[in-house]
Write a protein that holds these residues in place. Structure first.
Motif, PDB file in Angstrom:
ATOM      1  N   GLU A   6      -4.829   9.976  -7.198  1.00 36.94           N
ATOM      2  CA  GLU A   6      -3.983   8.642  -7.408  1.00 36.94           C
ATOM      3  C   GLU A   6      -3.938   7.923  -8.855  1.00 36.94           C
ATOM      4  OE1 GLU A   6      -6.393   8.439  -3.199  1.00 36.94           O
ATOM      5  OE2 GLU A   6      -6.805   8.986  -5.497  1.00 36.94           O
ATOM      6  N   SER A   7      -2.976   7.115  -8.917  1.00 39.07           N
ATOM      7  CA  SER A   7      -3.315   6.469 -10.387  1.00 39.07           C
ATOM      8  C   SER A   7      -2.351   5.102 -10.241  1.00 39.07           C
ATOM      9  CB  SER A   7      -2.577   7.258 -11.356  1.00 39.07           C
ATOM     10  OG  SER A   7      -1.276   7.594 -11.019  1.00 39.07           O
ATOM     11  N   GLY A   8      -2.503   4.372 -11.012  1.00 41.52           N
ATOM     12  CA  GLY A   8      -1.423   2.976 -10.929  1.00 41.52           C
ATOM     13  C   GLY A   8      -2.403   1.894 -10.670  1.00 41.52           C
ATOM     14  N   GLY A   9      -3.603   1.882 -10.039  1.00 38.35           N
ATOM     15  CA  GLY A   9      -4.196   0.936  -9.682  1.00 38.35           C
ATOM     16  C   GLY A   9      -4.744  -0.503 -10.855  1.00 38.35           C
ATOM     17  N   GLY A  10      -5.213  -1.661 -10.558  1.00 38.86           N
ATOM     18  CA  GLY A  10      -5.263  -2.160 -11.605  1.00 38.86           C
ATOM     19  C   GLY A  10      -5.519  -3.656 -11.210  1.00 38.86           C
ATOM     20  N   LEU A  11      -5.568  -4.536 -12.198  1.00 37.48           N
ATOM     21  CA  LEU A  11      -5.659  -6.077 -12.223  1.00 37.48           C
ATOM     22  C   LEU A  11      -4.432  -6.680 -11.991  1.00 37.48           C
ATOM     23  CD1 LEU A  11      -7.593  -8.631 -11.308  1.00 37.48           C
ATOM     24  CD2 LEU A  11      -7.916  -8.719 -13.987  1.00 37.48           C
ATOM     25  N   VAL A  12      -4.071  -7.525 -11.166  1.00 40.40           N
ATOM     26  CA  VAL A  12      -2.591  -8.255 -11.261  1.00 40.40           C
ATOM     27  C   VAL A  12      -2.690  -9.714 -10.650  1.00 40.40           C
ATOM     28  CG1 VAL A  12      -2.072  -7.264  -8.901  1.00 40.40           C
ATOM     29  CG2 VAL A  12      -0.272  -7.865 -10.686  1.00 40.40           C
ATOM     30  N   PRO A  13      -2.114 -10.648 -11.258  1.00 40.71           N
ATOM     31  CA  PRO A  13      -2.426 -11.870 -10.370  1.00 40.71           C
ATOM     32  C   PRO A  13      -1.379 -12.176  -9.121  1.00 40.71           C
ATOM     33  CG  PRO A  13      -0.699 -12.150 -12.295  1.00 40.71           C
ATOM     34  CD  PRO A  13      -1.448 -10.773 -12.286  1.00 40.71           C
ATOM     35  N   ALA A  14      -1.650 -12.974  -8.472  1.00 36.37           N
ATOM     36  CA  ALA A  14      -1.134 -13.124  -7.177  1.00 36.37           C
ATOM     37  C   ALA A  14       0.593 -13.223  -7.574  1.00 36.37           C
ATOM     38  CB  ALA A  14      -1.546 -14.237  -6.261  1.00 36.37           C
ATOM     39  N   GLY A  15       1.304 -12.733  -6.586  1.00 30.18           N
ATOM     40  CA  GLY A  15       2.750 -12.563  -6.679  1.00 30.18           C
ATOM     41  C   GLY A  15       3.215 -11.503  -7.676  1.00 30.18           C
ATOM     42  N   GLY A  16       2.545 -10.872  -8.492  1.00 32.08           N
ATOM     43  CA  GLY A  16       2.829  -9.694  -9.142  1.00 32.08           C
ATOM     44  C   GLY A  16       3.045  -8.498  -8.628  1.00 32.08           C
ATOM     45  N   ASP A  73       8.801  11.428  -4.799  1.00 32.60           N
ATOM     46  CA  ASP A  73       9.326  12.075  -5.979  1.00 32.60           C
ATOM     47  C   ASP A  73       9.835  13.479  -5.555  1.00 32.60           C
ATOM     48  OD1 ASP A  73       8.418  12.024  -9.323  1.00 32.60           O
ATOM     49  OD2 ASP A  73       9.877  13.110  -8.211  1.00 32.60           O
ATOM     50  N   ASN A  74      11.513  13.415  -5.615  1.00 30.33           N
ATOM     51  CA  ASN A  74      11.985  14.778  -5.173  1.00 30.33           C
ATOM     52  C   ASN A  74      11.524  15.802  -5.916  1.00 30.33           C
ATOM     53  OD1 ASN A  74      13.282  13.726  -2.874  1.00 30.33           O
ATOM     54  ND2 ASN A  74      14.822  13.252  -4.207  1.00 30.33           N
ATOM     55  N   ALA A  75      11.090  15.667  -7.143  1.00 36.58           N
ATOM     56  CA  ALA A  75      10.909  16.928  -8.265  1.00 36.58           C
ATOM     57  C   ALA A  75       9.324  17.313  -7.957  1.00 36.58           C
ATOM     58  CB  ALA A  75      11.141  16.667  -9.543  1.00 36.58           C
ATOM     59  N   LYS A  76       8.561  16.529  -7.537  1.00 32.49           N
ATOM     60  CA  LYS A  76       7.114  16.628  -7.285  1.00 32.49           C
ATOM     61  C   LYS A  76       6.433  16.490  -6.248  1.00 32.49           C
ATOM     62  CE  LYS A  76       7.141  14.604 -11.961  1.00 32.49           C
ATOM     63  NZ  LYS A  76       6.436  13.445 -12.938  1.00 32.49           N
ATOM     64  N   ASP A  77       5.497  16.882  -5.944  1.00 31.06           N
ATOM     65  CA  ASP A  77       4.673  16.834  -4.607  1.00 31.06           C
ATOM     66  C   ASP A  77       3.826  15.245  -4.777  1.00 31.06           C
ATOM     67  OD1 ASP A  77       4.113  20.248  -3.999  1.00 31.06           O
ATOM     68  OD2 ASP A  77       5.623  19.054  -2.964  1.00 31.06           O
ATOM     69  N   THR A  78       4.597  14.367  -5.115  1.00 26.49           N
ATOM     70  CA  THR A  78       4.218  13.203  -5.288  1.00 26.49           C
ATOM     71  C   THR A  78       4.826  11.948  -4.687  1.00 26.49           C
ATOM     72  OG1 THR A  78       4.049  13.457  -7.618  1.00 26.49           O
ATOM     73  CG2 THR A  78       4.186  11.349  -7.430  1.00 26.49           C
ATOM     74  N   VAL A  79       4.066  11.158  -4.042  1.00 26.18           N
ATOM     75  CA  VAL A  79       4.434   9.913  -3.287  1.00 26.18           C
ATOM     76  C   VAL A  79       3.791   8.624  -3.857  1.00 26.18           C
ATOM     77  CG1 VAL A  79       2.218   9.885  -1.813  1.00 26.18           C
ATOM     78  CG2 VAL A  79       4.375   9.080  -0.976  1.00 26.18           C
ATOM     79  N   ASN A  80       4.769   7.692  -3.890  1.00 27.69           N
ATOM     80  CA  ASN A  80       4.662   6.498  -4.539  1.00 27.69           C
ATOM     81  C   ASN A  80       4.569   5.241  -3.737  1.00 27.69           C
ATOM     82  OD1 ASN A  80       5.126   7.678  -7.326  1.00 27.69           O
ATOM     83  ND2 ASN A  80       7.041   7.973  -6.609  1.00 27.69           N
ATOM     84  N   LEU A  81       3.783   4.241  -4.135  1.00 23.76           N
ATOM     85  CA  LEU A  81       3.915   3.020  -3.339  1.00 23.76           C
ATOM     86  C   LEU A  81       4.226   1.804  -4.222  1.00 23.76           C
ATOM     87  CD1 LEU A  81       2.834   1.958  -0.566  1.00 23.76           C
ATOM     88  CD2 LEU A  81       0.834   1.496  -1.469  1.00 23.76           C
ATOM     89  N   GLN A  82       5.296   1.251  -4.177  1.00 18.23           N
ATOM     90  CA  GLN A  82       5.633   0.271  -4.909  1.00 18.23           C
ATOM     91  C   GLN A  82       5.208  -1.034  -4.198  1.00 18.23           C
ATOM     92  OE1 GLN A  82       7.181   0.091  -8.002  1.00 18.23           O
ATOM     93  NE2 GLN A  82       6.846  -2.197  -7.839  1.00 18.23           N
ATOM     94  N   MET A  83       4.564  -1.986  -4.848  1.00 19.46           N
ATOM     95  CA  MET A  83       3.963  -3.047  -4.287  1.00 19.46           C
ATOM     96  C   MET A  83       4.460  -4.454  -4.831  1.00 19.46           C
ATOM     97  SD  MET A  83       0.015  -1.813  -3.596  1.00 19.46           S
ATOM     98  CE  MET A  83      -0.356  -1.765  -5.412  1.00 19.46           C
ATOM     99  N   GLN A 123      -8.573   1.350  -7.455  1.00 17.13           N
ATOM    100  CA  GLN A 123      -8.732   0.008  -6.977  1.00 17.13           C
ATOM    101  C   GLN A 123      -7.532  -0.992  -7.657  1.00 17.13           C
ATOM    102  OE1 GLN A 123     -11.971  -1.684  -6.010  1.00 17.13           O
ATOM    103  NE2 GLN A 123     -10.533  -3.275  -5.768  1.00 17.13           N
ATOM    104  N   VAL A 124      -7.266  -1.731  -6.329  1.00 13.90           N
ATOM    105  CA  VAL A 124      -6.153  -2.709  -6.814  1.00 13.90           C
ATOM    106  C   VAL A 124      -6.978  -4.161  -6.467  1.00 13.90           C
ATOM    107  CG1 VAL A 124      -4.112  -3.686  -5.882  1.00 13.90           C
ATOM    108  CG2 VAL A 124      -4.379  -1.208  -6.081  1.00 13.90           C
ATOM    109  N   THR A 125      -6.754  -4.927  -7.603  1.00 17.11           N
ATOM    110  CA  THR A 125      -7.463  -6.254  -7.516  1.00 17.11           C
ATOM    111  C   THR A 125      -6.267  -7.283  -7.593  1.00 17.11           C
ATOM    112  OG1 THR A 125      -9.491  -5.346  -8.168  1.00 17.11           O
ATOM    113  CG2 THR A 125      -9.232  -7.668  -8.339  1.00 17.11           C
TER     114      THR A 125
END
Length: 128
Positions: A6-16, A73-83, A123-125
């Protein structure tokens, strides 16, 4: 040996917004389902979103419908989660999961026990 990274976690303000990715490697020719679960401190693991490889069908937990989108992702064995429109209650460790072999029946998509492999989590905060 199958690995989920997994990748892409982090700290984001509410509404982000945040975008998580999960890349599967090692013997991935028969992926049937991939999904995201999350677990907050002191809480049980919760189903977030799922993807069925054969039909490209998507499934969502009630708390994230309309805000989160799972895609492949059609080119890879990858699944994404857009939040988007993130809320403080979205704060958790997000885990990627994969089911190999036969596809899960719809009623089992949201059950953690149906998945063969799990990532380490990211982690997603969301700050208020």
């Amino acid at each position: 040996q199958v690995q989920l990274l997994e990748s892409g976690g982090g700290l984001v303000p509410a509404g982000g917004s945040l975008r998580l990715s999960c890349a599967a490697s090692g013997g991935t020719s028969n992926i049937a389902n991939m999904a995201w679960f999350r677990q907050a401190p002191g809480a049980e693991r919760e189903f977030v979103a799922g993807f069925r490889w054969s039909t490209r069908s998507t499934y969502y937990g009630d708390s994230v419908k309309g805000r989160f989108t799972i895609s492949r992702d059609n080119a890879k064995d990858t699944v994404n989660l857009q939040m988007i429109s993130l809320k403080p209650e979205d704060t958790a460790i997000y885990y990627c999961a994969a089911k190999f072999g036969s596809s899960l029946i719809t009623s089992s998509i949201a059950l953690a026990r149906g998945y063969n492999y799990w990532g380490q989590g990211t982690q997603v905060t969301v700050s208020s």
